[in-house]
Design an enzyme around this catalytic site. Structure first.
Site, mmCIF file in Angstrom:
data_model
loop_
_atom_site.group_PDB
_atom_site.id
_atom_site.type_symbol
_atom_site.label_atom_id
_atom_site.label_comp_id
_atom_site.label_asym_id
_atom_site.label_seq_id
_atom_site.Cartn_x
_atom_site.Cartn_y
_atom_site.Cartn_z
ATOM 1 N N ASP A 82 -2.615 -9.238 1.880
ATOM 2 C CA ASP A 82 -1.888 -8.425 0.906
ATOM 3 C C ASP A 82 -1.558 -9.257 -0.331
ATOM 4 O OD1 ASP A 82 -0.558 -6.179 -0.073
ATOM 5 O OD2 ASP A 82 1.352 -6.745 0.837
ATOM 6 N N GLY A 181 9.844 -3.562 -3.473
ATOM 7 C CA GLY A 181 11.273 -3.771 -3.273
ATOM 8 C C GLY A 181 12.040 -2.465 -3.237
ATOM 9 N N HIS A 208 1.039 1.384 -3.113
ATOM 10 C CA HIS A 208 1.900 0.247 -2.799
ATOM 11 C C HIS A 208 3.353 0.635 -3.083
ATOM 12 C CE1 HIS A 208 -0.952 -3.374 -2.608
ATOM 13 N NE2 HIS A 208 -1.699 -2.273 -2.536
ATOM 14 N N SER A 211 8.237 1.880 0.307
ATOM 15 C CA SER A 211 9.586 1.815 0.881
ATOM 16 C C SER A 211 10.577 2.525 -0.035
ATOM 17 C CB SER A 211 10.024 0.355 1.067
ATOM 18 O OG SER A 211 9.313 -0.258 2.103
#
Length: 284
Positions: A82, A181, A208, A211
């Site tokens: 990654d 983040g 990507h 989260s």
């Protein structure tokens, strides 16, 4: 049972309109959580690790732990590089057994980005290694990778078409508003841009920085062509919060075989949730 390329699993996800979750791992416990849970849910999965993780855990350790997990469960999966930038380092890891990589030259000018990625593709395909690359740049921080918000850039659909044709990559990471983040506010994804990219590019697309993105947004992104969803920060937070709480409740704890269990269970819940959101359960 060997570690595999991510190419075929992403193509299957593209055909059947779901996404393969890519979970960032760091050590034995996090590998166990991801592989055990994916096996239970019969979900294809990618275990991703940044350069910092490979340095921390050791490339041979990670590869052999993952091979053991694959053999134990009779369950093939991809161990992925990654956000790797160093070509020599990537080649060494491919020769060691890695079969899925992301070469990140998104910080370079367009032509240099293409030149670097094409070199990596030419080498990787000899070893049947799948190659992901990024056009545009995500802001935020993931391990040692820090991109200031003002330096982030969205993926241009026309440039994406040329980029894919000239590099011959297997999957394209797109910048459509997600970030590495934690998000300061609610994320805003540019779905119109994503749809335009999808109409011009026929390879699997990668999201990507998933989260903290609401489930509805992730599902919509998948419906518009996202075939791989990367999750890192939520896993680390769940694991570390549960570990810290267990030490608060058991201040005399000193056995990692015991105090790691609540952390693993907390992380497992996130993995289960993301597999459900990606629609990959039962797709192995």
């Amino acid at each position: 049972m060997y570690l595999i390329s991510s190419q075929e699993m992403l193509k299957k996800a593209q055909r059947e309109c779901y996404a393969v979750p890519a979970f960032n791992i760091h050590n034995l416990e996090t590998i166990q959580v991801v592989v055990d849970t994916a096996k239970e849910m019969n979900s294809p999965v990618i275990l991703a690790a940044t350069p910092g993780t490979y340095s921390y855990a050791g490339t041979k350790y990670l590869i052999n732990i993952c091979k053991t997990a694959a053999e134990t469960h009779h369950f093939p999966f991809a161990l992925h590089l990654d956000h790797h930038e160093n070509i020599s380092d990537i080649k060494t890891k491919i020769e060691a057994g890695i079969r899925s990589i992301m070469i990140d030259s998104s910080h370079c000018p367009f032509e240099k980005n293409i030149a670097i990625v094409k070199e990596m593709v030419d080498f990787s395909h000899i070893y049947n290694v799948s190659v992901e690359a990024e056009l545009g740049r995500l802001g935020g921080q993931e391990d040692d990778l820090i991109v200031d918000e003002k330096e982030s850039a969205f993926t241009d659909p026309d440039a994406a078409k040329e980029y894919v044709e000239r590099t011959r990559i297997d999957s394209l990471a797109v910048a459509i508003g997600s970030a590495h983040g934690l998000y300061k506010g609610e994320p805003k994804l540019d779905f119109i841009r994503l749809e335009k990219i999808r109409n011009k590019v026929d390879i699997p697309l990668v999201l990507h920085g998933a989260s903290g993105i609401p489930e509805s947004m992730v599902r919509k992104a998948i419906s518009l062509g996202i075939c791989k969803v990367n999750v890192a920060t939520e896993l680390k937070i769940a694991f570390s919060d549960a570990l810290k709480q267990d030490f608060i409740e058991h201040p005399d704890a000193n056995d990692p075989r015991h105090y790691m269990q609540p952390a693993k269970l907390a992380m497992k819940k996130i993995v289960e949730e993301k597999i459900r959101i990606c629609g990959s359960a039962g797709k192995l």
